[in-house]
Scaffold this active site. Sequence first.
Site, mmCIF file in Angstrom:
data_model
loop_
_atom_site.group_PDB
_atom_site.id
_atom_site.type_symbol
_atom_site.label_atom_id
_atom_site.label_comp_id
_atom_site.label_asym_id
_atom_site.label_seq_id
_atom_site.Cartn_x
_atom_site.Cartn_y
_atom_site.Cartn_z
ATOM 1 N N ASN A 1 -44.832 12.146 -10.919
ATOM 2 C CA ASN A 1 -44.878 11.628 -9.552
ATOM 3 C C ASN A 1 -43.482 11.536 -8.972
ATOM 4 O OD1 ASN A 1 -43.990 8.653 -8.719
ATOM 5 N ND2 ASN A 1 -44.449 8.651 -10.922
ATOM 6 N N MET B 1 -43.327 9.696 -5.806
ATOM 7 C CA MET B 1 -43.831 8.957 -4.653
ATOM 8 C C MET B 1 -42.680 8.454 -3.790
ATOM 9 S SD MET B 1 -46.997 9.272 -5.365
ATOM 10 C CE MET B 1 -47.841 8.294 -4.156
ATOM 11 N N SER C 1 -36.387 3.952 -11.277
ATOM 12 C CA SER C 1 -37.198 5.021 -10.704
ATOM 13 C C SER C 1 -36.319 6.247 -10.500
ATOM 14 C CB SER C 1 -37.781 4.596 -9.361
ATOM 15 O OG SER C 1 -38.278 5.755 -8.700
ATOM 16 N N THR D 1 -35.745 7.524 -6.194
ATOM 17 C CA THR D 1 -34.879 6.990 -5.137
ATOM 18 C C THR D 1 -33.470 7.434 -5.507
ATOM 19 O OG1 THR D 1 -36.303 5.109 -4.660
ATOM 20 C CG2 THR D 1 -33.977 4.854 -4.086
ATOM 21 N N LYS E 1 -36.278 -3.540 -15.448
ATOM 22 C CA LYS E 1 -37.017 -2.347 -15.897
ATOM 23 C C LYS E 1 -36.060 -1.167 -16.008
ATOM 24 C CE LYS E 1 -41.163 0.397 -15.155
ATOM 25 N NZ LYS E 1 -42.464 0.443 -14.499
ATOM 26 N N TYR F 1 -50.300 2.634 -17.363
ATOM 27 C CA TYR F 1 -50.640 3.253 -16.077
ATOM 28 C C TYR F 1 -51.416 4.546 -16.344
ATOM 29 C CZ TYR F 1 -50.056 4.913 -11.218
ATOM 30 O OH TYR F 1 -50.279 5.347 -9.937
HETATM 31 C C1 LIG Z 1 -47.910 7.559 -9.770
HETATM 32 C C2 LIG Z 1 -46.964 6.587 -10.412
HETATM 33 C C3 LIG Z 1 -46.249 5.682 -9.624
HETATM 34 C C4 LIG Z 1 -45.370 4.783 -10.216
HETATM 35 N N1 LIG Z 1 -44.695 3.895 -9.417
HETATM 36 C C5 LIG Z 1 -43.870 2.987 -9.985
HETATM 37 C C6 LIG Z 1 -43.217 2.019 -9.182
HETATM 38 O O1 LIG Z 1 -43.401 1.948 -7.974
HETATM 39 N N2 LIG Z 1 -42.365 1.158 -9.802
HETATM 40 C C7 LIG Z 1 -42.152 1.169 -11.146
HETATM 41 O O2 LIG Z 1 -41.385 0.358 -11.660
HETATM 42 N N3 LIG Z 1 -42.794 2.071 -11.948
HETATM 43 C C8 LIG Z 1 -43.633 2.961 -11.384
HETATM 44 N N4 LIG Z 1 -44.276 3.857 -12.180
HETATM 45 C C9 LIG Z 1 -44.014 3.859 -13.632
HETATM 46 C C10 LIG Z 1 -45.064 3.065 -14.410
HETATM 47 O O3 LIG Z 1 -45.018 1.708 -14.051
HETATM 48 C C11 LIG Z 1 -44.826 3.179 -15.935
HETATM 49 O O4 LIG Z 1 -43.649 2.479 -16.279
HETATM 50 C C12 LIG Z 1 -44.704 4.613 -16.404
HETATM 51 O O5 LIG Z 1 -45.627 5.436 -15.752
HETATM 52 C C13 LIG Z 1 -44.896 4.752 -17.909
HETATM 53 O O6 LIG Z 1 -46.143 4.266 -18.312
HETATM 54 P P1 LIG Z 1 -47.441 5.227 -18.520
HETATM 55 O O7 LIG Z 1 -47.032 6.359 -19.427
HETATM 56 O O8 LIG Z 1 -48.469 4.299 -19.117
HETATM 57 O O9 LIG Z 1 -47.823 5.712 -17.189
HETATM 58 C C14 LIG Z 1 -45.174 4.781 -11.620
HETATM 59 C C15 LIG Z 1 -45.900 5.679 -12.409
HETATM 60 C C16 LIG Z 1 -46.798 6.565 -11.836
HETATM 61 C C17 LIG Z 1 -47.557 7.519 -12.729
#
Ligand SMILES: Cc1cc2nc3c(=O)[nH]c(=O)nc-3n(C[C@H](O)[C@H](O)[C@H](O)COP(=O)(O)O)c2cc1C
Length: 347
Positions: A114, A116, A181, A184, A223, A324
């Site tokens: 992503n 986003m 992230s 950004t 984070k 997630y």
């Molecule tokens: C579509 C998407 C959007 C995300 N947006 C954010 C966000 O806004 N802020 C953030 O700290 N992490 C964001 N993440 C990261 C998740 O919180 C998580 O730390 C990361 O995806 C790893 O976990 P996972 O493998 O279970 O997805 C996003 C992840 C995905 C897939």
Amino acid sequence: MDTDPYAVIRSILFRLDPETAHRLTLTMLPWVHRSGLLTSFLPRKIECPRVVMGLRFPNPVGLAAGLDKDGECFEAFEAMGFGFVELGTVTPRPQPGNPAPRMFRLPGAEALINRMGFNNQGVDALVERLRRRSSQKSPGIVGVNLGKNRDTPLERAVEDYLIGLRRVYPYADYVAINLSSPNTPHLRLLQNDSTLPRLLSTLKEEQQHLTDEYGRRVPIALKIAPDLSPDEVEKIAHTLLAQEIDGVIATNTTIDRTAVAHLPHGTEEGGLSGTPLGDSSTAVIKRLSAVLGGRIPILGSGGILTPEDALAKTRAGASLVQVYTGLIYRGPALVAAIASALCAEAP
Ligand SMILES: Cc1cc2nc3c(=O)[nH]c(=O)nc-3n(C[C@H](O)[C@H](O)[C@H](O)COP(=O)(O)O)c2cc1C
């Protein structure tokens, strides 16, 4: 025959483009929750309380940030069995994020990419929803993940985090500071040893003022990214100890594409999540844990798609986990499965 109703829902959602599926889910979920359908199909919420950062978590499995950025359905996620839900990332002002397409599925790797770019309605819209929650206080833990607006210059980033902290403080159970992230520009530079101590000490000072003002201490967690060198992770851990930060979330998504470059969408720009992220995020947790030695709790995030993946995080030193991408691929039944596995082990 497949008995998991999510298999059917997933086959429908996966026919839609990922962001449409995401939007549809967020629109339907509050309704599904209110109708009672959600809880009738899911195992009962697992109760095995853990006290972390001074808070009592009903169970150690959380929803990671980014799925419910604007706090539109956190009650439904709590009902799904999560012990805690992290809302955000929110920024001081609303912003549209990057142009679409900006979310991609890589089913061959059970992964997502992503970019986003912190699309969100702004912190005030979230606060309004949280305000309504506090009048009929739900039992789960709700964290808020804070970011900076894209057009705020990096040298003024701390002002954005301060605005976010002040606004959400009366309503959040904990606050996460997102410096990791990849979407950004230059945000991750704030993790550097030259900027991190000052940024964190400013936030700690404000946390103290707000504690005095509201008579309640809201813990702050940082984070971090999985793409840091071992040396950088250790430096961050020492800074967290020096600044007495309450928690650390490891990790966000990765910019590494080694495991997926051969797959369709595998070279899209953005952050990679899901299975291919699992080992690098666990490695960061291990390294943090070696320095922190239990003095600051670690929340493990990255590539948890099975109970075993979650156990790898807690065995590496995490006290809580967040999911997630696993939820997208495996569905809500995963939450109780992980919670049962973690609860069967001593905390
Ligand atoms: C579509 C998407 C959007 C995300 N947006 C954010 C966000 O806004 N802020 C953030 O700290 N992490 C964001 N993440 C990261 C998740 O919180 C998580 O730390 C990361 O995806 C790893 O976990 P996972 O493998 O279970 O997805 C996003 C992840 C995905 C897939």
